[in-house]
Design a protein around this motif. Sequence first.
Motif, PDB file in Angstrom:
ATOM      1  N   TYR A  80       0.841  -1.201   0.000  1.00  0.00           N
ATOM      2  CA  TYR A  80       0.000   0.000   0.000  1.00  0.00           C
ATOM      3  C   TYR A  80       0.875   1.250   0.000  1.00  0.00           C
ATOM      4  O   TYR A  80       0.650   2.179  -0.786  1.00  0.00           O
ATOM      5  N   TRP A  81       1.859   1.298   0.875  1.00  0.00           N
ATOM      6  CA  TRP A  81       2.780   2.444   0.901  1.00  0.00           C
ATOM      7  C   TRP A  81       3.529   2.576  -0.424  1.00  0.00           C
ATOM      8  O   TRP A  81       3.648   3.669  -0.984  1.00  0.00           O
ATOM      9  N   HIS A  82       4.007   1.446  -0.951  1.00  0.00           N
ATOM     10  CA  HIS A  82       4.830   1.460  -2.161  1.00  0.00           C
ATOM     11  C   HIS A  82       4.055   1.975  -3.372  1.00  0.00           C
ATOM     12  O   HIS A  82       4.562   2.797  -4.140  1.00  0.00           O
ATOM     13  N   PHE A  83       2.831   1.504  -3.535  1.00  0.00           N
ATOM     14  CA  PHE A  83       2.065   1.839  -4.734  1.00  0.00           C
ATOM     15  C   PHE A  83       1.292   3.153  -4.626  1.00  0.00           C
ATOM     16  O   PHE A  83       0.931   3.731  -5.651  1.00  0.00           O
ATOM     17  N   THR A  84       1.017   3.602  -3.405  1.00  0.00           N
ATOM     18  CA  THR A  84       0.220   4.825  -3.256  1.00  0.00           C
ATOM     19  C   THR A  84       1.023   5.999  -2.731  1.00  0.00           C
ATOM     20  O   THR A  84       0.620   7.154  -2.920  1.00  0.00           O
ATOM     21  N   GLY A  85       2.125   5.740  -2.040  1.00  0.00           N
ATOM     22  CA  GLY A  85       2.894   6.815  -1.422  1.00  0.00           C
ATOM     23  C   GLY A  85       2.329   7.298  -0.102  1.00  0.00           C
ATOM     24  O   GLY A  85       2.881   8.213   0.521  1.00  0.00           O
ATOM     25  N   ASP A  86       1.243   6.697   0.372  1.00  0.00           N
ATOM     26  CA  ASP A  86       0.609   7.086   1.627  1.00  0.00           C
ATOM     27  C   ASP A  86       1.411   6.501   2.792  1.00  0.00           C
ATOM     28  O   ASP A  86       1.542   5.280   2.923  1.00  0.00           O
ATOM     29  N   PHE A 322       4.107  -8.827  -9.367  1.00  0.00           N
ATOM     30  CA  PHE A 322       5.559  -8.683  -9.383  1.00  0.00           C
ATOM     31  C   PHE A 322       6.196  -9.543 -10.467  1.00  0.00           C
ATOM     32  O   PHE A 322       7.226  -9.164 -11.037  1.00  0.00           O
ATOM     33  N   THR A 323       5.580 -10.681 -10.791  1.00  0.00           N
ATOM     34  CA  THR A 323       6.074 -11.483 -11.913  1.00  0.00           C
ATOM     35  C   THR A 323       5.983 -10.682 -13.203  1.00  0.00           C
ATOM     36  O   THR A 323       6.906 -10.697 -14.028  1.00  0.00           O
ATOM     37  N   ALA A 324       4.887  -9.954 -13.387  1.00  0.00           N
ATOM     38  CA  ALA A 324       4.737  -9.127 -14.585  1.00  0.00           C
ATOM     39  C   ALA A 324       5.802  -8.037 -14.655  1.00  0.00           C
ATOM     40  O   ALA A 324       6.266  -7.680 -15.745  1.00  0.00           O
ATOM     41  N   LEU A 325       6.203  -7.504 -13.508  1.00  0.00           N
ATOM     42  CA  LEU A 325       7.248  -6.484 -13.484  1.00  0.00           C
ATOM     43  C   LEU A 325       8.626  -7.083 -13.740  1.00  0.00           C
ATOM     44  O   LEU A 325       9.455  -6.489 -14.435  1.00  0.00           O
ATOM     45  N   ALA A 384      -2.409  -4.739  -6.884  1.00  0.00           N
ATOM     46  CA  ALA A 384      -1.726  -5.437  -7.970  1.00  0.00           C
ATOM     47  C   ALA A 384      -1.936  -4.726  -9.298  1.00  0.00           C
ATOM     48  O   ALA A 384      -1.073  -4.771 -10.191  1.00  0.00           O
ATOM     49  N   ASN A 385      -3.058  -4.047  -9.444  1.00  0.00           N
ATOM     50  CA  ASN A 385      -3.360  -3.361 -10.694  1.00  0.00           C
ATOM     51  C   ASN A 385      -2.628  -2.038 -10.865  1.00  0.00           C
ATOM     52  O   ASN A 385      -2.693  -1.422 -11.933  1.00  0.00           O
ATOM     53  N   MET A 386      -1.903  -1.625  -9.853  1.00  0.00           N
ATOM     54  CA  MET A 386      -1.083  -0.424  -9.995  1.00  0.00           C
ATOM     55  C   MET A 386       0.072  -0.644 -10.970  1.00  0.00           C
ATOM     56  O   MET A 386       0.664   0.329 -11.451  1.00  0.00           O
ATOM     57  N   ASP A 390       3.026   1.627 -14.018  1.00  0.00           N
ATOM     58  CA  ASP A 390       4.449   1.573 -13.677  1.00  0.00           C
ATOM     59  C   ASP A 390       5.267   2.416 -14.648  1.00  0.00           C
ATOM     60  O   ASP A 390       5.134   2.317 -15.862  1.00  0.00           O
ATOM     61  N   THR A 391       6.122   3.237 -14.082  1.00  0.00           N
ATOM     62  CA  THR A 391       7.026   4.055 -14.892  1.00  0.00           C
ATOM     63  C   THR A 391       8.474   3.644 -14.666  1.00  0.00           C
ATOM     64  O   THR A 391       9.392   4.438 -14.805  1.00  0.00           O
TER      65      THR A 391
END
Length: 454
Positions: A80-86, A322-325, A384-386, A390-391
């Motif tokens: 949650y922190w990683h993908f949202t920055g919250d 994460f596999t997709a990344l 997971a949909n974040m 991804d940039t």
Amino acid sequence: MHLSGTRSILNGLIATLIFSTLTPAIEFDISDEQSIKDAAGTSVYSMLGWYSGNETGQIPGAFPEKWWEGSALFLALLQYWHFTGDTTYNSLTSQGMEWQSGDKGDYMPSNYSSYLGNDDQMFWGLAAMLAAELKFPDVEDEFSWLSLAQGVFNTQTARWDTTTCGGGLRWQIFPYQDGYTMKNAVSNGGLFQLAARLARYTNEDKYTKWAEKIWDWSTSSPLVNNKTWNVADSTQMSNDCADAGNYQWSYNYGTYLMGAAYMYNFTSDAKWKAPVDGLLTKILKTFFPNGDVFEDTTCEPAKICNFNEILFKGLTSSWLAFTALLVPDTAEQIKPKLASSAEAAAKSCTGNSNNSCGITWYQNKWDGSTGMEQEISATNVFLANMINFDTGTFAPVTSSTGGNSSSDPNAGEENEDENKVKPITTGDKAGASILTLIFVLGWAGSMAWMLIGA
């Protein structure tokens, strides 16, 4: 009237009462980054309604009857922190993960270590590993996240058992535990994944060798068939692991898939691309039987998922992302499945007038169930949909690409300066016998269902 008929009537009455408290579903727009973040924010808030470890007088990170689930909670919060920055929940996360780390930094805390399984400890190691890979800040004067992952690795590889079956990790750690004479997929697959992630992060050869060793043993055992890509749940040591219990659980597949993805990303060796493709194909075929919505098929249709099993597809949703990344050419297969699963999960979050989420996402409505596990899995599939946005910043880092968690290759091992263990006395043995009996009696019920479901 048969008991089943009575239950059906009661279930119907209960459902009528329950479903009268429905609220609008969580809004979820797969094309809108903020919508995904908001959905995850709602489920995280509900998830933490079940957690009291940050309250006065409570024990951080503790779930006395299901200790391993703390790791699942913190895995979700880290993402949650990683993908949202919250950063709202960062201090809570650090506190809980450090508090349960144990005196030696190996996630064998004294309050729970007497009845833990290798899989329980392993999941905490994966949470610490994720913290290191996502650059979650180390806590000053406490164990680093990387060292905690190394501590779990060191204590588990020391338990590698060659007395039967040519190797492998037992399910349980102590002889008095049910499951001690079994070797199971999630313990071995989880250790394989941890070794692979440590290999990629540190670029140290010992982790690479262990990842290869665990994989080769797994595929030589009945647990992983590298032709059909079937992953069995467990195998018995009593017959030298000649056959296997073939319950199908998504997280058994997910642990091995994630490890293979890390190894392929790290080595570019075609040896690891074959299991990535094979396991992924099997997951998408086995656990998406109703079109495009994730389902743990062993328990969901019969509505018998226990609290452990509710978490499995949420964990695996994260591993698919994460596999997709890590292996970008898998993204085309993975992203649509994660999208449709998240959309269905959001529709299940209409319960209790507070957007409580359900278990059976494929129903596209709340199924009347309520619990922390439902909220964790929903959070995982939302986040997971974040990966759609991804940039180049979402993939896990290594020590050479920005990771800065401190390493301790000897973590979890006895320090030469520590006091030596005292000789065991007759009184110690008597006390241990009593404690063992208490543990066996007290935990017999939970161990019984774990034989079926975990």
